[in-house]
Design an enzyme around this catalytic site. Structure first.
Site, PDB file in Angstrom:
ATOM      1  N   GLY A 217       0.836  -1.195   0.000  1.00  0.00           N
ATOM      2  CA  GLY A 217       0.000   0.000   0.000  1.00  0.00           C
ATOM      3  C   GLY A 217       0.868   1.241   0.000  1.00  0.00           C
ATOM      4  CB  SER A 218       0.060   4.746   0.742  1.00  0.00           C
ATOM      5  OG  SER A 218      -0.258   4.851   2.116  1.00  0.00           O
ATOM      6  CB  THR A 219       5.381   5.499   1.394  1.00  0.00           C
ATOM      7  OG1 THR A 219       5.794   4.860   0.186  1.00  0.00           O
ATOM      8  CG2 THR A 219       6.595   5.705   2.293  1.00  0.00           C
ATOM      9  N   GLY A 220       2.967   6.246   3.317  1.00  0.00           N
ATOM     10  CA  GLY A 220       2.507   6.931   4.525  1.00  0.00           C
ATOM     11  C   GLY A 220       1.828   5.987   5.502  1.00  0.00           C
ATOM     12  CB  VAL A 221      -0.832   3.413   5.081  1.00  0.00           C
ATOM     13  CG1 VAL A 221      -1.404   2.276   5.913  1.00  0.00           C
ATOM     14  CG2 VAL A 221      -1.938   4.378   4.686  1.00  0.00           C
TER      15      VAL A 221
ATOM     16  CD  GLU B 156       5.216  -3.055  -3.824  1.00  0.00           C
ATOM     17  OE1 GLU B 156       5.239  -1.830  -4.091  1.00  0.00           O
ATOM     18  OE2 GLU B 156       4.359  -3.829  -4.255  1.00  0.00           O
TER      19      GLU B 156
ATOM     20  CB  CYS C 146       3.734  -1.027  -7.109  1.00  0.00           C
ATOM     21  SG  CYS C 146       2.337  -1.631  -6.162  1.00  0.00           S
TER      22      CYS C 146
ATOM     23  CD  GLU D  86       3.031   6.086  -5.226  1.00  0.00           C
ATOM     24  OE1 GLU D  86       3.184   4.918  -5.606  1.00  0.00           O
ATOM     25  OE2 GLU D  86       2.852   6.405  -4.033  1.00  0.00           O
TER      26      GLU D  86
END
Length: 543
Positions: A265-269, A293, A327, A425
């Site tokens: 999923g997202s980098t922030g999460v 990832e 991705c 992104e």
């Protein structure tokens, strides 16, 4: 009790069906699309093998026709999470004790079920619920997930065979135990194969799992669970829960039995989850394994010697297949000034020829982006380029969400290599090109390396072997999957293990033995046949 040293079937990559006009698979899939489109399904959570219904519901819709409801899914919260954790922990002992070949057989059967009677169902569900074309669904929901099931079993067998040496008088053995607790699998909307792999890879190794898919992919998740049930997966081994990240994630991460996280999923999460785990370390029974990832700002870099036709095709396929929602999708491109005139003309011609719309129309190359939030992200980027003196729209730029979330494939041109869309992104069908001075190859290599915090995929196009070697060296840490004269998408299980580092994740390489290592906890066993009976060593004797 196992009475043999068993060898699993040698895996081979599942052949990709063409769905060309006149083929039986085309007619069969079209019939399944019509069938599923005519129904509105009830989509309960599955906890301990039982359907769980709640008063809080969401709707699964077609992104390319967002008024068409495919089903209503039941969302959970802390109470349902508690049930799921209890189910996972209750099932853990018996599942972990099951002979490894019995667990393996379940996933091998799941592969054959998906390759046969469930192929149309999962492909059609992915097309309708995630707006994939038949080809994109086939290589994802069918072929890649089948490959994950089969290759993971073979990799697990390899792990079990890895044993230490033994000296005379002793026998050293290594047990590959599951983790002590449950694994939390959090999966994305964009790949049905990832949604199927993240909970099943740990389960194969003897772990029990709580699985939370993205709310925009619950429709295909429902059928994955149906396949696993048909394959004989025992109740409680994988528990499927729907709901928001906060409603599901917070109580899961707070539980002392959390043994691992398998995330895409997202980098922030992901960063938030890692922080949450770190703050709660004193509460856990052990150190949770964290595998993720995350984001990407994937590049295509062309050397002045690059083949123009191959480069342009790679840009179009790498950027716009599945609406750029991979991705690995190319989202920044560096083209040398000597090639730009030809690249520009060919790129415009190819992009303008792209047909998009309802994915049930097999002549379409693209569908819609996944939801309203994604649509807004792409539109904001396009509008920003229109208003900026540092960027322009080469081709595309049209957006229309009146029926579906449609964004025309768009190529931006940025004067500044650090322009916003070269760095941030977008996860959509918007790619940005920067034209660099053909004499500054060494400089652009360093620009590519330092522009983005991500390091997932990248590609270099060149007919000059020295230039290719330079790119491999300078960009060594810029991409976990690096392609030479090919688009940066399309990793195949068993051929290109997938994952990136830096801001793109922990690089634990799904589709390889490296990923399975994270879901085992080895125990070394030393057995001495004739132990010593005197504490004294020979050196202690007198002269």
């Amino acid at each position: 009790m196992s009475l043999g040293l068993f060898k699993v079937p040698t895996p081979i990559n599942e052949p990709v069906k063409s769905y060309a006009p006149g083929t039986p698979e085309r007619a069969s899939l079209q019939a399944k699309l019509k069938d599923l489109s005519s129904k509105k399904l009830d989509l309960p959570m599955i906890i301990n093998g039982h359907p769980i219904h709640t008063d809080k519901r969401g709707t699964a819709v077609m992104p390319h026709d967002h008024q068409h409801v495919l089903g209503a899914f039941h969302q959970g919260g802390p109470a349902e999470v508690k049930l799921a954790i209890h189910a996972a922990m209750h099932a853990h002992k018996e599942w972990a004790a099951m002979p490894w070949e019995a667990r393996a057989a379940i996933f091998l059967k799941a592969a054959d079920l998906l390759a046969g009677p469930y192929r149309d169902t999962l492909n059609a569900a992915t097309m309708l619920g995630q707006s994939k074309t038949c080809h994109q669904a086939e290589i994802d929901a069918a072929c890649e997930l089948i490959d994950f099931f089969r290759f993971n079993v073979a990799y697990y067998e390899q792990l079990l065979k890895e044993q230490p040496d033994s000296q005379a008088g002793m026998w050293n053995r290594l047990e590959h135990r599951p983790l002590e607790g449950f694994v939390f699998a959090v999966t994305p909307f964009n790949f049905t194969s990832i949604a199927g792999n993240l909970p099943t890879a740990p389960a194969l190794c003897g772990n029990t799992v709580i699985w939370k898919p993205a709310s925009t992919s619950v429709y295909s998740a429902h059928f994955i669970m149906e396949i696993l049930k048909a394959a004989g997966l025992p109740d409680g081994v994988i528990n499927l829960v729907y709901g928001s990240g906060r409603d599901i994630g917070d109580p899961v991460l707070a539980d002392s039995h959390l043994a691992g996280i398998h995330f895409t999923g997202s980098t922030g999460v992901f960063n938030s989850m890692w922080k949450h785990v770190g703050a709660n370390m004193a509460h856990y029974k052990g150190y949770p394994r964290i595998v993720g990832e995350t984001g990407g700002k994937d590049f295509i870099l062309a050397h002045p010697s690059a083949d123009v036709a191959a480069l342009v095709t790679a840009i179009v396929r790498g950027s716009f297949e599945y609406q750029g929602q991979k991705c690995s999708a190319a989202s920044r491109v560096y083209v040398p000034s000597n090639l730009w005139p030809k690249v520009k003309d060919a790129l415009v011609a190819q992009v303008e020829s792209i047909k998009m719309g309802d994915v049930s129309d097999f002549t379409n190359f693209m569908g819609a982006v996944i939801d309203a939030n994604s649509f807004k992200t792409q539109k904001d980027a396009i509008d920003g380029a229109k208003a900026s003196p540092d960027a322009s729209i080469l081709v595309g730029g049209q957006c229309d969400d009146s029926k579906g979330y449609f964004v025309r494939p768009t190529v931006l041109v940025a004067k500044d290599p650090k322009y916003k869309t070269m760095c941030d992104e977008l996860f959509g069908p918007v790619v940005t090109v920067h034209v660099y001075d053909e004499h500054h190859w060494a400089d652009i290599l360093h620009t590519v390396d330092h522009t983005s915090p991500y390091a997932l995929t990248g590609a270099v196009f060149s007919q000059d072997r020295k230039a290719i070697q330079q790119a491999l060296e300078v960009l060594r840490n810029a991409a976990g999957n690096f392609y030479i004269n090919d688009k940066p998408t399309g990793a195949v299980v068993g051929q290109q293990p997938f994952g990136g580092a830096r801001g793109s994740g922990t690089n634990d390489k799904a589709g390889s033995k490296l990923n399975l290592v994270r879901w085992i906890s080895p125990r070394t066993i030393k057995e001495t046949f004739v132990p010593p009976t005197d504490y004294r060593y020979p050196f202690m004797q007198g002269e």
